[in-house]
Design an enzyme around this catalytic site. Structure first.
Site, PDB file in Angstrom:
ATOM      1  NE  ARG A   1       2.359  -7.803  -6.662  1.00  0.00           N
ATOM      2  CZ  ARG A   1       2.212  -7.537  -7.943  1.00  0.00           C
ATOM      3  NH1 ARG A   1       1.114  -7.902  -8.586  1.00  0.00           N
ATOM      4  NH2 ARG A   1       3.174  -6.905  -8.608  1.00  0.00           N
TER       5      ARG A   1
ATOM      6  CG  ASP B   1       2.229   0.741   2.184  1.00  0.00           C
ATOM      7  OD1 ASP B   1       2.663   1.740   1.579  1.00  0.00           O
ATOM      8  OD2 ASP B   1       1.714   0.802   3.310  1.00  0.00           O
TER       9      ASP B   1
ATOM     10  N   GLY C   1       7.993   1.789   4.263  1.00  0.00           N
ATOM     11  CA  GLY C   1       7.320   1.554   5.527  1.00  0.00           C
ATOM     12  C   GLY C   1       5.818   1.507   5.335  1.00  0.00           C
TER      13      GLY C   1
ATOM     14  CG  ASP D   1       4.321   5.347   3.933  1.00  0.00           C
ATOM     15  OD1 ASP D   1       4.072   4.395   3.152  1.00  0.00           O
ATOM     16  OD2 ASP D   1       5.158   6.227   3.668  1.00  0.00           O
TER      17      ASP D   1
ATOM     18  CB  SER E   1       3.749   5.685   0.217  1.00  0.00           C
ATOM     19  OG  SER E   1       4.481   4.502   0.451  1.00  0.00           O
TER      20      SER E   1
ATOM     21  N   PRO F   1      12.564  -6.950  -4.761  1.00  0.00           N
ATOM     22  CG  PRO F   1      13.181  -8.701  -3.351  1.00  0.00           C
ATOM     23  CD  PRO F   1      12.447  -7.384  -3.361  1.00  0.00           C
TER      24      PRO F   1
ATOM     25  CB  SER G   1      -0.259 -20.891   0.610  1.00  0.00           C
ATOM     26  OG  SER G   1      -0.985 -19.869   1.279  1.00  0.00           O
TER      27      SER G   1
ATOM     28  CG  ASP H   1      -1.331 -28.544  -4.092  1.00  0.00           C
ATOM     29  OD1 ASP H   1      -1.455 -29.140  -5.180  1.00  0.00           O
ATOM     30  OD2 ASP H   1      -0.386 -28.743  -3.306  1.00  0.00           O
TER      31      ASP H   1
ATOM     32  CB  SER I   1     -10.025 -20.646  -8.783  1.00  0.00           C
ATOM     33  OG  SER I   1     -10.737 -21.856  -8.598  1.00  0.00           O
TER      34      SER I   1
END
Length: 335
Positions: free
Chosen positions: A73, A78, A83, A85, A87, A168, A199, A255, A258
């Site tokens: 994520r 990023d 891009g 980078d 940031s 989004p 997944s 599925d 953890s």
């Protein structure tokens, strides 16, 4: 046949060579040409940089398997904004990580640890942007994904502004999602593949409740959601009726739960109308992504190979190289 169609697509887009034995993909498109495979070894600036990164990831993963979806994520947040980078790593009251869409981002502690180690071994050489890409590759590989090549030589951005974060909502339509991915130079196969990152990992109920109770402002649940799964989700995510109400976390793929394992069961759940997020379920509403979902649900290796390609492409979005940006000494602050 669909499988052949997908395989050929993977083989030719961007000038790709696939190595079935290792499920590795090498991308030599225009954006990737700015980067170099094993950059720090080729230029003899930090020969063992990738080994140092991998070692720290392995240590961390043993104690916290959730680091794989966290880094996925973080890398997405990023690369898709300004891009790849780094940031998103910068601190500040108005930095990217402070944007509402980036609530709950994790993985920063591991990136900091890796940076400290590399600064001790090779001061001022390895960028935070490369660290984030390499660490993500290594973490998801430990979770079951292929160990795809990460081309390196990125440099770090100098600015980070939460106003630029346009990630989004997970409730957007298929057309909106496709338009967003295309704006980043990615195609329909990339979108269907990268959504497979769901997944593993978790999300807040606030991103799911509209599907459960007020789909498209109808006051009713999503009509396509499996009724038994709907009942299960409603138990975990009660209606939000008051301000300040707790916002529980739920697994994106029950599925794997953890274990945070990288599997193709995500696509089987799509085909059974058991997706947690609306953006994932909408892969079923388009002929191309429906066929891709079927292929991936039946062939895990097809998914793994496509994932390798799409991750390499994502990691090359608007990279900084040569004299652009800088090599940060601390990933949270510019020099």
């Amino acid at each position: 046949m669909v499988m052949i169609h997908i395989f050929l697509t993977v083989m030719v887009v961007g000038g790709v060579s696939l190595f079935p034995e290792t499920a590795e993909a090498i991308v030599m498109g225009p954006s990737m040409q700015k980067l170099t495979w094993h950059y720090y070894k080729v230029y003899n600036t930090c020969e063992n940089a990738e080994n140092f990164v991998r070692h720290q990831v392995e240590i961390f993963y043993k104690n916290d398997k959730s680091i794989a979806p966290k880094l996925l994520r973080l890398l997405y947040s990023d690369c898709f904004v300004s891009g790849c980078d780094a940031s998103v790593l910068l601190e500040g009251p108005n930095s990217e990580k402070m944007a509402p869409q980036n609530r709950g981002l994790g993985g920063f502690v591991l990136i900091d640890k890796i940076k400290i180690v590399l600064e001790q071994r090779c001061p001022g050489v390895v960028s935070c942007a490369d660290i984030l890409n390499l660490a993500t590759r290594d973490a998801v590989h430990l979770a079951g994904a292929p160990s795809y090549p990460v081309f390196t030589g990125r440099r770090d951005g100098l600015t980070s502004d939460k106003q630029t974060v346009d990630l989004p909502s997970p409730s957007i339509s298929w057309d909106q999602a496709m338009s967003y991915f295309k704006s980043r130079g990615l195609n329909v196969l990339d979108m269907a593949t990268l959504l497979g990152s769901h997944s593993m990992g978790r999300t807040h109920c606030s991103y799911v409740v509209d599907r459960l109770y007020n789909y498209n402002k109808t006051g009713k649940p999503s009509p396509t959601m499996n009724k038994y799964f709907l009942s299960e989700m409603a138990k975990q995510c009660p209606p939000r009726t008051r301000k300040g109400q707790t916002d529980p976390l739920v697994y994106l793929n029950p599925d794997s739960g953890s274990n945070h394992s990288f599997t193709s069961s995500f696509y089987s759940r799509i085909l059974s109308n058991k997706s947690v997020l609306e953006v994932d379920q909408q892969l079923l509403y388009n002929d191309d992504t429906k066929q891709i979902s079927k292929e991936f649900s039946e062939g895990f290796e097809d998914f793994r190979k496509s994932f390798a390609l799409s991750m390499s492409k994502m990691g090359a979005i608007n990279v900084l190289t040569k004299t652009e940006g800088e090599i940060r000494k601390d990933c949270r602050h510019i020099n």
